[in-house]
Design a protein around this motif. Structure first.
Motif, PDB file in Angstrom:
ATOM      1  N   LYS A   1       0.823  -1.213   0.000  1.00 21.58           N
ATOM      2  CA  LYS A   1       0.000   0.000   0.000  1.00 21.58           C
ATOM      3  C   LYS A   1       0.860   1.268   0.000  1.00 21.58           C
ATOM      4  O   LYS A   1       0.315   2.374  -0.100  1.00 21.58           O
ATOM      5  CB  LYS A   1      -0.916   0.017   1.229  1.00 21.58           C
ATOM      6  CG  LYS A   1      -1.988  -1.073   1.227  1.00 21.58           C
ATOM      7  CD  LYS A   1      -3.017  -0.842   0.140  1.00 21.58           C
ATOM      8  CE  LYS A   1      -4.131  -1.853   0.193  1.00 21.58           C
ATOM      9  NZ  LYS A   1      -5.146  -1.620  -0.877  1.00 21.58           N
TER      10      LYS A   1
ATOM     11  N   ALA B   1       2.184   2.518   2.479  1.00 24.11           N
ATOM     12  CA  ALA B   1       1.586   3.228   3.605  1.00 24.11           C
ATOM     13  C   ALA B   1       2.645   3.946   4.423  1.00 24.11           C
ATOM     14  O   ALA B   1       3.807   3.524   4.488  1.00 24.11           O
ATOM     15  CB  ALA B   1       0.825   2.248   4.491  1.00 24.11           C
TER      16      ALA B   1
ATOM     17  N   THR C   1     -12.599   1.381   7.796  1.00 25.42           N
ATOM     18  CA  THR C   1     -11.756   1.537   6.612  1.00 25.42           C
ATOM     19  C   THR C   1     -12.609   1.567   5.356  1.00 25.42           C
ATOM     20  O   THR C   1     -13.718   1.040   5.321  1.00 25.42           O
ATOM     21  CB  THR C   1     -10.744   0.390   6.502  1.00 25.42           C
ATOM     22  OG1 THR C   1     -11.453  -0.852   6.368  1.00 25.42           O
ATOM     23  CG2 THR C   1      -9.836   0.326   7.712  1.00 25.42           C
TER      24      THR C   1
ATOM     25  N   LYS D   1      -7.825   2.213   3.332  1.00 21.06           N
ATOM     26  CA  LYS D   1      -7.506   3.444   4.046  1.00 21.06           C
ATOM     27  C   LYS D   1      -8.470   3.637   5.212  1.00 21.06           C
ATOM     28  O   LYS D   1      -9.665   3.397   5.084  1.00 21.06           O
ATOM     29  CB  LYS D   1      -7.594   4.651   3.111  1.00 21.06           C
ATOM     30  CG  LYS D   1      -6.276   5.006   2.435  1.00 21.06           C
ATOM     31  CD  LYS D   1      -6.359   6.371   1.774  1.00 21.06           C
ATOM     32  CE  LYS D   1      -5.002   6.752   1.200  1.00 21.06           C
ATOM     33  NZ  LYS D   1      -5.047   8.093   0.574  1.00 21.06           N
TER      34      LYS D   1
ATOM     35  N   ASP E   1      -3.825  12.447   2.544  1.00 21.43           N
ATOM     36  CA  ASP E   1      -2.756  11.703   1.855  1.00 21.43           C
ATOM     37  C   ASP E   1      -1.555  11.403   2.739  1.00 21.43           C
ATOM     38  O   ASP E   1      -0.425  11.349   2.261  1.00 21.43           O
ATOM     39  CB  ASP E   1      -2.300  12.452   0.596  1.00 21.43           C
ATOM     40  CG  ASP E   1      -3.431  12.613  -0.406  1.00 21.43           C
ATOM     41  OD1 ASP E   1      -4.260  11.685  -0.506  1.00 21.43           O
ATOM     42  OD2 ASP E   1      -3.492  13.664  -1.062  1.00 21.43           O
TER      43      ASP E   1
ATOM     44  N   GLY F   1      -1.478   8.555   4.284  1.00 25.56           N
ATOM     45  CA  GLY F   1      -1.310   7.115   4.122  1.00 25.56           C
ATOM     46  C   GLY F   1      -1.510   6.305   5.382  1.00 25.56           C
ATOM     47  O   GLY F   1      -0.627   5.525   5.768  1.00 25.56           O
TER      48      GLY F   1
ATOM     49  N   TYR G   1      -3.384   3.302   6.916  1.00 21.98           N
ATOM     50  CA  TYR G   1      -4.099   2.123   6.438  1.00 21.98           C
ATOM     51  C   TYR G   1      -4.389   1.173   7.594  1.00 21.98           C
ATOM     52  O   TYR G   1      -3.740   1.208   8.648  1.00 21.98           O
ATOM     53  CB  TYR G   1      -3.280   1.388   5.377  1.00 21.98           C
ATOM     54  CG  TYR G   1      -3.300   2.054   4.022  1.00 21.98           C
ATOM     55  CD1 TYR G   1      -4.186   1.626   3.026  1.00 21.98           C
ATOM     56  CD2 TYR G   1      -2.443   3.113   3.733  1.00 21.98           C
ATOM     57  CE1 TYR G   1      -4.207   2.241   1.777  1.00 21.98           C
ATOM     58  CE2 TYR G   1      -2.457   3.737   2.485  1.00 21.98           C
ATOM     59  CZ  TYR G   1      -3.347   3.290   1.521  1.00 21.98           C
ATOM     60  OH  TYR G   1      -3.383   3.887   0.285  1.00 21.98           O
TER      61      TYR G   1
END
Length: 837
Positions: free
Chosen positions: A123, A125, A145, A150, A204, A206, A208
């Motif tokens: 990902k 992440a 999620t 995400k 953004d 990241g 997750y």
């Protein structure tokens, strides 16, 4: 890449087992809990480990050393203060520029960490939280999620109405170095409360979630500790168990046991250098190193630590025995008993179920011990419901319990501070109030006892800012066998969950300090509270307008404390009043449904017979109103909220915003649209209503249980003031209640209740969220869904009950048939989701 084990916990809720042992070092299958975590990290190639330490660090460093005995490299960082979860990790990793995996040292898990790392990399992440499904998600952070993994929403320690899924945060994180830099150095900063919400606010970054189905258990309390052992014995978790396997038993080296003369059943783990006497029977139990079990003893579903001696013909069932304990011959220890290190139980002693013994305690020979420092089963799951503790009068609510609870609250408040107490006129309330006072002063807290007054007056006293908190004791308004103890913050608001949890930890930990003799707190009895309340009350109303209408009222005081105050205030309104139940009577403070309905019919009869303007029932605590209009029609609480809201909006044209619970009728939304005001939806609790009152643009907060807040006067519900405000609004609008009612649009409500066990509630909420993902909905308290038909007011609210194993479904529509049909449809859905494997 490094792994960080957070190993600084005190283990308060595991006392008395953790009185001498830090939580990560508490034995699990004859190894420290943290040893299982180290073994898991090594299994997945994470051999470079840092442990963050705080409480009793030498016990951990002394056991693991440099880690070479377990084939890993161990380093330790001890914080000089409590920096929170994220702050302690930042403190331990300062200067590092590499990815880290963070895990707690006091959980039991066999998660596939390699799979989690691959997911994190796939990902790209910045941070990944390892997630799992829990039967009871209430005590954990609930995570939602999107389809891409995400994280879209994060709720730390939610209420049942906020449990929008059973997917929880396990406390295992994979973090990139640039995210670590966002954690302030050597400051109190938490992953769940601070870092992850920060990442959600900034796009953004990241964040997750990796959901896995492996085994995970947070060993947060004594029963979780027992259950973890039973899970290992049942084979539901993959951990290494030392010893030579012989059938269903694992026996450590140096242990002497005659398998022909000893009966072992289920799964049994016996440590090193033990002696098991002939004729003993051991089932589903763990025996620690260097322990001796006497001949003829019976041990079932129990955990025995190292260096314990159990005399012959003794019986243990579902117990935990700490290190270096001695249990005499023919002793009987019943279920769910927890004994700290170094205790001595005499020959023939009997210990009743559900008690705890602190370390080094002695039980004499032949003694029958029925109670220790722990209370009945009632208090083993949780103490508080919101800001309230409720129990059976003079059984669970007894003087010993009151003194202990008062001492715990006093320890939380702090010596030298002042707490205000009050009560209703019930004898048990008086008894409990005095017991609580004893506990408070023993903790060095000074007290103001206001004696028999209403909750609104207590809130007014606290709002002066002179005291650190307050307590009100009352007979439960709906069940005469129950007593409530309600806690208030220093500002007069309900004590929030974060603080009730702190009081719970002190109560269950049982290690709060007592004040020295010269610093024991004092008790005083202030007198001016009622006078100050009356002055503020009258100054905030248009007394002249009310007086001109010469209202005729029937008021039922419910034999509560309002009867001692409100008649004095009513003298300023030039009203004609027929008073019912206008004297204190502790026998009549509680009304069941039959008695309540009878009282409302009596009000209706008197109002219509005398042609009066209104009938009013004030609850015994002085917080809620129930009304009958001039035609003798009683309002249910939902419709009353609609009527009072309309009265307020008609007479306060400058209002921009109002607030109501999410459970309120859609009629409120129709009114708000008509009057062009904004409606703020809150959780269905008094605390949430008071929190809304902090918003200065909101001047009215209405509740669905007969309570109203007018912020120009106060931030909490007050039935006496609400009634006076209704009279003022009727006077200004020159209308009576029935006239307001006939002008307001009406929606129809249908309610269903679905049995749903605690462990299935989170699963049902997860399905509700998935099923309604494309619909307009509100996620304030439960899930409120608006139907797509386009007709205003059609909605369904689904919410788990916070006190009972139930789910509530409430549907609203333009006609009763449609509402019934909608409620039935969603009741069926909840049943299907509940019963899904």
């Amino acid at each position: 890449m490094k792994a960080v084990i957070m190993a600084g916990g005190f283990g308060t809720r595991l006392r008395p087992l953790t009185c001498n042992t830090p939580k990560p070092m508490v034995p699990l299958m004859n190894k420290p809990m943290m040893a299982h975590i180290v073994a898991l990290l090594k299994k997945h190639g994470l051999n470079d480990i840092i442990a963050t330490l705080f409480y009793s660090p030498e016990a951990i460093t002394g056991h693991f050393g440099d880690g070479s005995s377990m084939g890993v490299k161990m380093q330790y960082v001890r914080a000089d203060a409590d920096y929170g979860t994220a702050g302690s990790v930042r403190n331990a990793t300062k200067g590092m520029n590499e990815r880290i995996l963070i895990i707690s040292g006091d959980v039991l898990t066999d998660f596939d960490l390699t799979a989690a790392l691959r997911y994190h990399e796939a990902k790209n992440a910045k941070a990944t939280i390892v997630l799992t499904h829990a039967k009871n998600p209430l005590q954990f952070g609930v995570v939602i999620t999107g389809e891409d993994g995400k994280i879209t929403r994060f709720l730390e320690k939610p209420s049942w109405g906020e449990v929008f899924s059973d997917t929880i945060n396990t406390g295992i994180y994979i973090i990139e170095p640039d995210i670590l830099e966002k954690i302030p150095y050597r400051q109190d900063f938490d992953f769940s409360k601070d870092l992850f919400p920060l990442m959600l606010r900034q796009e953004d970054l990241g964040l997750y979630g990796f959901t896995t189905d492996g085994y995970w258990r947070d060993i947060g309390n004594l029963n979780e500790y027992q259950d973890a052992h039973m899970d290992v014995l049942a084979g539901t978790v993959d951990v290494d168990i030392d010893g030579l396997r012989s059938g269903n038993a694992s026996i450590g080296e140096g242990t002497r046991i005659d398998l022909a003369g000893v009966h072992l059943s289920g799964r049994v783990i016996v440590g090193k250098n033990c002696t098991i006497g002939e004729g003993s029977k051991i089932s589903n139990s763990i025996i620690g190193d260097n322990s001796v079990i006497g001949p003829g003893s019976i041990i079932t579903n129990s955990v025995i630590w190292s260096d314990v001696v159990v005399g012959h013909n003794s019986e243990l069932s579902s117990d935990v025995i700490g290190s270096k304990c001695s249990i005499g011959e023919k002793a009987v220890i019943a279920e769910n008993v927890f004994i700290g290190d170094g205790c001595w139980i005499g020959r023939g002693a009997r210990l009743s179920a559900n008690i705890k013994l602190w370390p080094e305690k002695v039980v004499e020979e032949g003694a029958v011990l029925t109670r220790s420092l722990v209370w009945e089963d009632k208090w083993l799951r949780e103490l508080f419901t919101d800001s309230r503790v409720t129990g059976l009068s003079n059984i669970e609510m007894n003087p010993e319990f009151g003194a202990k609870l008062g001492a715990a609250y006093g320890a939380f408040i702090g010596a030298g501070k002042t707490v205000v107490t009050c009560r209703d006129s019930d004898n048990v309330s008086r008894m409990m109030n005095r017991a609580i006072l004893c506990g408070l002063v023993s903790a060095g807290v000074n007290t103001f006892d206001l004696r028999a007054i209403s909750i609104p007056l207590l809130r007014h006293e606290l709002s002066s800012g002179k005291e650190a908190g307050g307590i009100h004791v009352r007979r439960n308004p709906t069940d005469k066998n129950l007593t409530d103890i309600i806690f208030f913050d220093a500002n007069g608001k309900d004590l929030p969950t974060s603080k009730t949890k702190s009081v719970e930890r002190l109560f269950f930990g049982e290690d709060f300090a007592r004040a020295p003799r010269e610093k024991v707190g004092g008790i005083s009895f202030p007198e001016r509270t009622t006078e100050a309340y009356k002055e503020k009350f009258l100054s905030s109303l248009d007394i002249e307008a009310i007086g001109k209408k010469k209202f005729k009222l029937v008021i039922d005081y419910s034999n509560g404390v309002a009867s001692t105050i409100f008649p004095i205030i009513l003298g300023s309104f030039d009203c004609q009043v027929v008073a019912l139940n206008a004297h204190l009577d502790p026998r009549k403070l509680t009304r069941d449904k039959y008695e309540f309905d009878y009282s409302m019919k009596q009000l209706s009869h008197i109002v219509t017979s005398l042609k009066y303007d209104m009938g009013i029932l004030i609850d015994g605590g002085g917080e809620r109103l129930f009304l009958v209009n001039e035609n003798g029609d009683a309002f249910d609480s939902d419709r009353l909220l609609t009527v009072v809201t309309d009265m307020f909006l008609q007479t306060h044209k400058d209002v921009d915003s109002i607030a109501v619970p999410i459970t309120s009728s859609g009629e409120i939304d129709l009114l708000a649209e008509r009057h062009k005001v904004k409606v703020v939806k809150t959780r269905n609790s008094h605390l949430a209503m008071m929190e809304a009152a902090a918003n200065k643009s909101i001047r009215f907060i209405g509740g669905t249980k007969g309570g109203f807040i007018f912020t120009d006067f106060f931030f909490a519900t007050d039935a006496m003031y609400s009634l006076a405000k209704l009279l003022e609004m009727m006077a200004h609008a020159d209308k009576r209640l029935g006239e307001f009612d006939t002008e307001i649009p009406r929606l129809y409500l249908a309610r269903r209740t679905v049995n749903c066990s605690w462990e299935h509630k989170g699963k049902v909420m997860r399905h509700i969220m998935a099923d309604t993902d494309t619909m307009r909905r509100e996620l304030v308290d439960g899930v409120k869904v608006y139907m797509p038909e386009g007709s205003k007011g059609i909605s369904v609210l689904m919410i788990p009950d916070k006190e009972r194993p139930l789910f509530h479904v409430s549907a609203e529509a333009r006609d009763q048939q449609s509402a019934d049909r909608l409620a039935l449809d969603y009741e069926k859905k909840v049943i299907i989701w509940r019963d899904e494997p």
